[in-house]
Write a protein that holds these residues in place. Structure first.
Motif, short mmCIF file in Angstrom:
data_model
loop_
_atom_site.label_atom_id
_atom_site.label_comp_id
_atom_site.label_asym_id
_atom_site.label_seq_id
_atom_site.Cartn_x
_atom_site.Cartn_y
_atom_site.Cartn_z
N THR A 7 -2.25 -7.33 -3.11
CA THR A 7 -3.37 -7.70 -3.98
C THR A 7 -4.71 -7.61 -3.25
O THR A 7 -5.67 -7.02 -3.76
CB THR A 7 -3.18 -9.14 -4.51
OG1 THR A 7 -1.93 -9.21 -5.21
CG2 THR A 7 -4.31 -9.53 -5.45
N THR A 8 -4.78 -8.18 -2.06
CA THR A 8 -6.05 -8.20 -1.33
C THR A 8 -6.47 -6.81 -0.87
O THR A 8 -7.65 -6.46 -0.91
CB THR A 8 -5.96 -9.14 -0.12
OG1 THR A 8 -4.88 -8.73 0.74
CG2 THR A 8 -5.74 -10.58 -0.57
N THR A 9 -5.50 -5.99 -0.46
CA THR A 9 -5.82 -4.64 0.00
C THR A 9 -6.32 -3.78 -1.15
O THR A 9 -7.34 -3.08 -1.03
CB THR A 9 -4.59 -3.97 0.66
OG1 THR A 9 -4.12 -4.79 1.72
CG2 THR A 9 -4.96 -2.61 1.20
N LEU A 10 -5.60 -3.82 -2.27
CA LEU A 10 -6.03 -3.03 -3.43
C LEU A 10 -7.37 -3.50 -3.95
O LEU A 10 -8.20 -2.69 -4.41
CB LEU A 10 -4.98 -3.08 -4.53
CG LEU A 10 -3.96 -1.93 -4.55
CD1 LEU A 10 -4.67 -0.62 -4.83
CD2 LEU A 10 -3.18 -1.84 -3.25
N ARG A 11 -7.62 -4.81 -3.88
CA ARG A 11 -8.91 -5.32 -4.32
C ARG A 11 -10.03 -4.76 -3.44
O ARG A 11 -11.10 -4.39 -3.93
CB ARG A 11 -8.91 -6.85 -4.27
CG ARG A 11 -10.19 -7.48 -4.81
CD ARG A 11 -10.19 -8.98 -4.71
NE ARG A 11 -9.12 -9.57 -5.52
CZ ARG A 11 -8.19 -10.38 -5.05
NH1 ARG A 11 -8.19 -10.73 -3.76
NH2 ARG A 11 -7.26 -10.88 -5.85
N ASN A 14 -10.52 -1.03 -4.32
CA ASN A 14 -11.22 -0.90 -5.61
C ASN A 14 -12.69 -1.26 -5.49
O ASN A 14 -13.53 -0.70 -6.21
CB ASN A 14 -10.54 -1.79 -6.66
CG ASN A 14 -9.20 -1.25 -7.11
OD1 ASN A 14 -8.97 -0.04 -7.08
ND2 ASN A 14 -8.29 -2.13 -7.49
N ALA A 15 -13.01 -2.20 -4.61
CA ALA A 15 -14.39 -2.65 -4.48
C ALA A 15 -15.22 -1.73 -3.59
O ALA A 15 -16.42 -1.50 -3.86
CB ALA A 15 -14.43 -4.07 -3.91
N LYS A 16 -14.62 -1.18 -2.55
CA LYS A 16 -15.37 -0.42 -1.55
C LYS A 16 -15.41 1.08 -1.82
O LYS A 16 -16.39 1.75 -1.49
CB LYS A 16 -14.78 -0.66 -0.16
CG LYS A 16 -14.84 -2.11 0.30
CD LYS A 16 -16.27 -2.59 0.50
CE LYS A 16 -16.29 -4.00 1.09
NZ LYS A 16 -17.68 -4.47 1.30
#
Length: 343
Positions: A7-11, A14-16
């Motif tokens: 979850t944190t990696t994909l977030r 997606n953000a960067k």
């Protein structure tokens, strides 16, 4: 699977990464398709017939086809980040230079150079995404990326129509202002690519060591059995039946979608000749608003169900039928609604 790391990696990805490449693709399609709005004035100024305009549009794709494979071969040698930056800077310069054309021949030459400069950009971004996103998230990532193309029509067409109304300022035609102004962002973004897009997960300062480890392990599992990095003759791709079939599918869908994108303002102008250029550009943007929403939903559902064929084939069938019916519709409102559905 470590759910928290997933979850944190994909977030973070997606953000960067996603917002920036959306903006890049937005500008790419803006510079590629703004000729459709410029044509509302340019065709008369340069004495272009419909067939001459079509040739000018087509010159971009001729050079794009010629230089697509060589461009991507070079990209794999020098790295996606450097090559994407080069592509954006050179196409921005050429796009702005379109404002200086004085004859149909000069237009053909500049469109050819624009295709040459931009060749390899879309495959380069797709390759870059595949180096960052696990297979289970690539359709969504790609749908976000292609939203940049749709936004070029939703936002770009009205902006282009507004710039077109600068006609006469400093005794310069509006379509010349259009090319000059809209070529600048590509140059700026090309420079920013070198700063904003890391070459690989190992170079991403915004990922923790745990996130980098998880992502690299996931990508390695996805690529198990695939000869990544091995040198193959690109001619072997031309003998691959799957590659040829997918190329045919892409060619046929592009045959319709590119024609709509580049001729939609002129088509709507013929349907509503009393409307201003700004109104025409707004009406031209409406079909892409619905496309933006469907693109995301289709990509998300494809990832969720892990199904690709129906998610590709069914929309193509519907769009083809809608376009065919629109051609023979005598009711202008119905024809416009079918064009919206097609897009």
């Amino acid at each position: 699977m470590n759910t928290d790391l997933y979850t944190t990696t994909l977030r973070q990805l997606n953000a960067k990464i996603i917002p920036f490449i959306i903006i890049c693709y937005f500008v790419a399609n803006l510079d590629k398709t703004n000729i459709s709005i410029a044509a509302l004035q340019m065709n008369a100024d340069l004495g272009l017939s419909a067939s001459m305009y079509g040739l000018g549009v087509g010159m971009f794709y001729i050079s794009y086809i010629i230089f697509e494979i060589p461009s991507n071969i070079i990209m794999t040698k020098v790295g996606a980040r450097v090559w994407i930056a080069r592509i954006m800077i050179t196409w921005g310069i050429v796009s702005a230079g379109m404002s200086l054309v004085q004859t149909p021949t000069q237009l053909y030459v500049m469109r050819f150079l624009l295709g040459m400069a931009e060749a390899g950009f879309t495959p380069g971004i797709i390759y870059y995404i595949s180096c960052w996103f696990p297979k289970s998230n690539r359709a969504r990532a790609m749908s976000f990326f292609y939203m940049g193309s749709v936004m070029a029509s939703i936002i770009g067409l009205p902006i282009s129509g507004t710039i077109l109304n600068m006609h006469g300022i400093a005794d310069i035609a509006g379509w010349r202002w259009l090319f000059a102004i809209e070529g600048i962002p590509a140059i700026v973004l090309g420079i920013l690519v070198l700063w904003r897009l890391p070459q690989s997960p190992d170079h991403a300062a915004w990922l923790s060591s745990e996130q980098k480890g998880w992502l690299k392990a996931q990508l390695e599992r996805d690529n198990a059995g695939v000869e990544v990095g091995k040198n193959h003759s690109w001619l072997s791709a031309l003998k691959n039946k799957t590659v040829l079939l997918l190329s045919l599918v892409w060619f046929l869908q592009a045959f319709g979608s590119i024609g709509i994108t580049l001729f939609l303002p002129l088509i709507i102008k013929s349907m509503a000749s009393e409307q201003s250029n700004i109104v025409i550009s707004l009406l031209s943007a409406v079909p892409f608003i619905a496309a933006c929403l469907f693109m995301y939903l289709n990509g998300r559902h494809s990832d969720t169900t892990n199904e690709r064929s129906w998610h590709l084939g069914l929309p193509l069938i519907i769009s083809g039928l809608s376009l065919a019916i629109a051609i023979y519709s005598s009711n202008l409102l119905v024809a416009y609604a079918l064009l919206v559905l097609t897009v």
